[in-house]
Design an enzyme around this catalytic site. Structure first.
Site, PDB file in Angstrom:
ATOM      1  N   CYS A   1       0.821  -1.214   0.000  1.00 39.87           N
ATOM      2  CA  CYS A   1       0.000   0.000   0.000  1.00 39.87           C
ATOM      3  C   CYS A   1       0.856   1.266   0.000  1.00 39.87           C
ATOM      4  CB  CYS A   1      -0.880   0.041   1.231  1.00 39.87           C
ATOM      5  SG  CYS A   1      -1.855  -1.431   1.463  1.00 39.87           S
TER       6      CYS A   1
ATOM      7  N   ARG B   1       5.044   0.247  -5.934  1.00 37.02           N
ATOM      8  CA  ARG B   1       4.992  -0.584  -4.731  1.00 37.02           C
ATOM      9  C   ARG B   1       4.043  -1.767  -4.882  1.00 37.02           C
ATOM     10  NH1 ARG B   1       6.818   2.428  -0.196  1.00 37.02           N
ATOM     11  NH2 ARG B   1       5.462   1.310   1.225  1.00 37.02           N
TER      12      ARG B   1
ATOM     13  N   TRP C   1      -3.058  -2.643  -1.475  1.00 31.71           N
ATOM     14  CA  TRP C   1      -2.685  -4.016  -1.840  1.00 31.71           C
ATOM     15  C   TRP C   1      -3.472  -4.893  -0.885  1.00 31.71           C
ATOM     16  CZ3 TRP C   1      -0.199  -8.365   0.197  1.00 31.71           C
ATOM     17  CH2 TRP C   1       0.333  -9.260  -0.734  1.00 31.71           C
TER      18      TRP C   1
ATOM     19  N   ASN D   1      -1.713   1.690   5.949  1.00 30.90           N
ATOM     20  CA  ASN D   1      -0.856   0.612   5.457  1.00 30.90           C
ATOM     21  C   ASN D   1      -0.567  -0.316   6.625  1.00 30.90           C
ATOM     22  OD1 ASN D   1      -0.681   2.140   3.197  1.00 30.90           O
ATOM     23  ND2 ASN D   1       1.512   2.557   3.328  1.00 30.90           N
ATOM     24  N   GLY D   2      -0.545  -1.613   6.368  1.00 26.75           N
ATOM     25  CA  GLY D   2      -0.221  -2.549   7.436  1.00 26.75           C
ATOM     26  C   GLY D   2      -1.420  -3.416   7.779  1.00 26.75           C
TER      27      GLY D   2
ATOM     28  N   GLU E   1       8.836 -14.070 -11.865  1.00 28.73           N
ATOM     29  CA  GLU E   1       8.026 -12.986 -11.311  1.00 28.73           C
ATOM     30  C   GLU E   1       7.517 -12.017 -12.363  1.00 28.73           C
ATOM     31  OE1 GLU E   1       9.941 -10.538  -8.304  1.00 28.73           O
ATOM     32  OE2 GLU E   1      11.836 -10.639  -9.337  1.00 28.73           O
TER      33      GLU E   1
ATOM     34  N   HIS F   1      19.613 -35.641  -9.496  1.00 28.62           N
ATOM     35  CA  HIS F   1      18.859 -36.193  -8.359  1.00 28.62           C
ATOM     36  C   HIS F   1      17.359 -35.927  -8.479  1.00 28.62           C
ATOM     37  CE1 HIS F   1      22.537 -37.315  -6.340  1.00 28.62           C
ATOM     38  NE2 HIS F   1      23.013 -36.104  -6.605  1.00 28.62           N
TER      39      HIS F   1
HETATM   40  O1  M6R Z   1      13.224  -4.930  -0.063  1.00 27.99           O
HETATM   41  P1  M6R Z   1      13.782  -6.303   0.157  1.00 27.99           P
HETATM   42  O2  M6R Z   1      15.106  -6.484  -0.448  1.00 27.99           O
HETATM   43  O3  M6R Z   1      13.766  -6.703   1.606  1.00 27.99           O
HETATM   44  O4  M6R Z   1      12.766  -7.254  -0.596  1.00 27.99           O
HETATM   45  C1  M6R Z   1      12.891  -8.636  -0.550  1.00 27.99           C
HETATM   46  C2  M6R Z   1      12.056  -9.303  -1.614  1.00 27.99           C
HETATM   47  O5  M6R Z   1      10.699  -9.003  -1.417  1.00 27.99           O
HETATM   48  C3  M6R Z   1      12.474  -8.885  -3.017  1.00 27.99           C
HETATM   49  O6  M6R Z   1      13.809  -9.132  -3.272  1.00 27.99           O
HETATM   50  C4  M6R Z   1      11.607  -9.612  -4.070  1.00 27.99           C
HETATM   51  O7  M6R Z   1      11.893 -10.978  -4.066  1.00 27.99           O
HETATM   52  C5  M6R Z   1      11.832  -9.002  -5.455  1.00 27.99           C
HETATM   53  N1  M6R Z   1      10.594  -8.891  -6.146  1.00 27.99           N
HETATM   54  C6  M6R Z   1      12.750  -9.816  -6.302  1.00 27.99           C
HETATM   55  O8  M6R Z   1      12.892  -9.295  -7.572  1.00 27.99           O
END
Ligand code: M6R
Length: 617
Positions: free
Chosen positions: A2, A27, A74, A100-101, A497, A513
């Site tokens: 959010c 975001r 979100w 947010n949260g 992603e 494996h």
């Molecule tokens: O802001 P952060 O580095 O803590 O975020 C961690 C993950 O959410 C972030 O790396 C996420 O996996 C990305 N979308 C990867 O591209």
């Protein structure tokens, strides 16, 4: 996740808030809304979908106002729709709230309000909080010790369990905004007789460089052009006004089709920035200001535990190899989300390194708090200056990659790996586990990395041609060994992603494996097969794939004449010292994922279901 934007001052609030929401689109969100207040009262407009849909909704409406707030949601409680979108009115519509949260005890509060005759129009925890605050306020107003809205917010938040950044507008006061935070970021921009509130500095930077980072358990009360900050136990604090260095160009696309592509191409500069002022190869010096007082502790540590999520966790896996190789310190790398719910053993002399681009990831923050409670010394490797994780750690080093807007992390990864390498080198030097010549050589090699990445970027057209051939593949396997194993994981994560293609990363030798059963003529296998200590081994792994008719795209070292005769496609990268190879070998994988996603028509910068900063667990 959010996003929050709010404004009070002398400007037109609506266009400013909408522009701010667009800056926060990166975001990740699924609905958007605004609240505006003018002579016609407190009005809320909200819509499922993108900010553009909200703009459409606002067409032809009376939006003149000099106070307003907006939100990108979100979904957590309740599906993404117009009703669940924020802002929410309170029960008697005296207040509007954005949040947010997650309010963890919202169900109990809701029950109590239902018993009092309240009704709710949405499924959200946010509406519950707004009604709760109004209820306390009204209750106070009827009592002899009539309190202010500020008091009601404070009392309500004392009862709340969970994480929040909230902003509240008061229908009775067009000069007032009340904001509070615990666990979710909130930045206040301070202008001339005007204030801006936002989840990060990006919506604020074009108006003012003076910002205050609200701390957990603090409430900001803006009223009649003044700002007061109080804690939840009603102590007034003096906020520190920071000067932000962020420039507007850094958060715009600058001629690229997508932020992700811009950020991939920025890497020669961002890697150099992460070393700037720290590395002097000429006289073999390395200084990390944020570690100065803790370097001994790091060098003498018995064990390092690295925590992070997603790409940051992959950077941690790379760092495991480097710390163990150079500084001879045992390293464990763990998902922050797992670490926080175990009862991990932290011994005296252990160091925890938390890695996070955003510095706001809820799981990583919670893992830090747990490690702290067990007496660990915490180092942070964060990109966002002033972020919650950066402030929660004892020491650390910023990555200085600049704002990363694309949801898929690219330049943040290479900057994290660079900084972690510097930390390992500094520890190794202090500990005496690295020879002077290797130390000198690695510093010089590090300085050459930006130019080598630049060279890989010149192969962008060739990578696009390969992407075209595999655009409609349904699965991908990524293989690597040693330091290139985490790169394989990162390549697979990038692809899945943003293109939504199923992809798995494996240590190449593990293939036999299990995953080898998947290989046939329809399976593209990306192998990072650079000339290093495991080259011969990985060539054998490639032979195993080819024997089963898999189609191999190999990342090879310049001048390798052997692999082009065996594999289907090669992408060359310059020769790099083995310890530093991930900084270069990851780049073609970022481009490959990007190109495939674009060719499949995906929303590369805001892929479905994903958020840039994951502030809920
Ligand atoms: O802001 P952060 O580095 O803590 O975020 C961690 C993950 O959410 C972030 O790396 C996420 O996996 C990305 N979308 C990867 O591209």
């Amino acid at each position: 996740m959010c996003g929050i934007v709010a404004y009070v001052g002398h400007r037109e609030a609506c266009p400013l808030v909408i522009k701010g929401l667009k800056r926060l689109e990166y975001r990740g969100y699924d609905s958007a809304g605004v609240a505006l207040m003018n002579g016609h009262g407190l009005k809320i407009y909200k819509k499922k979908g993108k900010v553009a849909a909200l703009e459409h909704e606002l067409d032809g409406k009376e939006t003149h106002a000099t106070i307003g707030m907006g939100h990108t949601r979100w979904a957590t409680h309740g599906e993404p729709n117009d009703v669940n979108a924020h802002p929410h009115y309170s029960f008697h519509r005296k207040l509007a709230i954005i949040h947010n949260g997650i309010i963890e005890n919202y169900a109990a509060i809701k029950q109590a309000l239902l018993k009092k005759g309240h009704t709710f129009s949405s499924d959200t925890d946010t509406e519950v909080l707004g009604q709760f605050i109004e209820d306390i306020w009204e209750h106070q107003a009827g009592a002899s010790n009539a309190g202010t809205l500020e008091d009601a917010v404070r009392l309500a938040l004392q009862e709340v369990v969970g994480a929040y950044a909230i902003v509240i507008m008061n229908e009775a006061d067009p000069t007032q905004l009340i904001a509070a935070r615990k666990g979710s970021p909130l930045v206040i921009g301070v202008g001339e007789n005007e204030f801006f509130l936002a989840s990060d500095a990006t919506p604020i930077v074009e108006y003012t460089k003076d910002v205050i980072y609200l701390n957990d358990y603090e409430i900001a009360v803006i009223k009649d052009g003044t700002l007061k900050v109080v804690t939840l136990d009603n102590t007034t604090t003096t906020p520190y006004v920071h000067k932000i260095e962020l420039e507007l160009e850094a958060i715009e696309k600058g001629g690229f089709d997508h932020f992700m592509l811009k950020e991939i191409f920025e890497q020669p500069r961002s890697i150099a920035d992460s070393m700037r002022g720290r590395v002097q190869a000429d006289d073999a010096t390395l200084q990390l200001g944020g570690l100065r007082d803790y370097l001994d502790k790091l060098a003498k540590s018995k064990r390092i535990v690295i925590i992070g999520c997603g790409t940051s966790w992959h950077a941690g896996l790379v760092a495991e190899y480097i710390f163990e190789e150079l500084a001879r310190i045992p390293v464990e790398v763990e998902y922050a989300s797992e670490f926080r719910y175990r009862n991990p053993i932290i011994k005296e002399g252990d160091i925890v390194i938390a890695i996070s681009q955003s510095g706001e990831t809820a799981d990583t923050l919670a893992a830090i708090e747990l490690a702290k409670s067990k007496g660990a010394t915490i180092f942070g490797v964060c990109n966002v200056v002033g972020s919650s994780i950066a402030r929660a750690t004892d020491a650390g080093a910023y990555t200085h990659a600049g704002p990363e807007i694309g949801v898929a992390s690219t330049k943040a990864f290479t900057a994290q790996v660079t900084v972690l390498t510097l930390m390992a080198l500094a520890a190794a030097k202090r500990k005496g586990t690295i020879s002077d010549s290797l130390f000198r050589q690695l510093l010089a090699e590090l300085e050459s990395i930006p130019a080598k990445v630049e060279k890989v970027l010149q192969a962008a057209d060739k990578i696009k041609e390969i992407a075209y051939i595999f655009t409609y593949a349904r699965n991908f396997i990524y293989l690597g060994r040693g330091l290139n194993f985490p790169v394989a994981l990162e390549g697979a994560l990038k692809l899945k992603e943003i293109s939504y293609i199923h992809a798995e990363g494996y240590p190449a030798a593990e293939m036999k494996h299990g995953p080898i059963a998947l290989i046939d003529e329809d399976m593209p296998v990306v192998v990072i097969a650079t000339k290093d200590s495991s080259y011969e081994k990985i060539v054998s792994n490639i032979q195993e794939v080819k024997a089963r008719k898999g189609r191999v795209i190999a990342i090879t070292t310049e001048g390798d004449t052997h692999l082009p005769g065996i594999v289907d496609f090669t992408i060359e990268i310059p020769k790099v010292h083995e310890v530093l190879v991930p900084l270069v070998s990851v780049v073609p994988l970022q481009l490959l994922a990007y190109d495939i996603a674009v060719m499949r028509g995906r929303n590369v910068d805001q892929p479905r279901n994903l958020a840039k900063s994951v502030t809920v667990e």
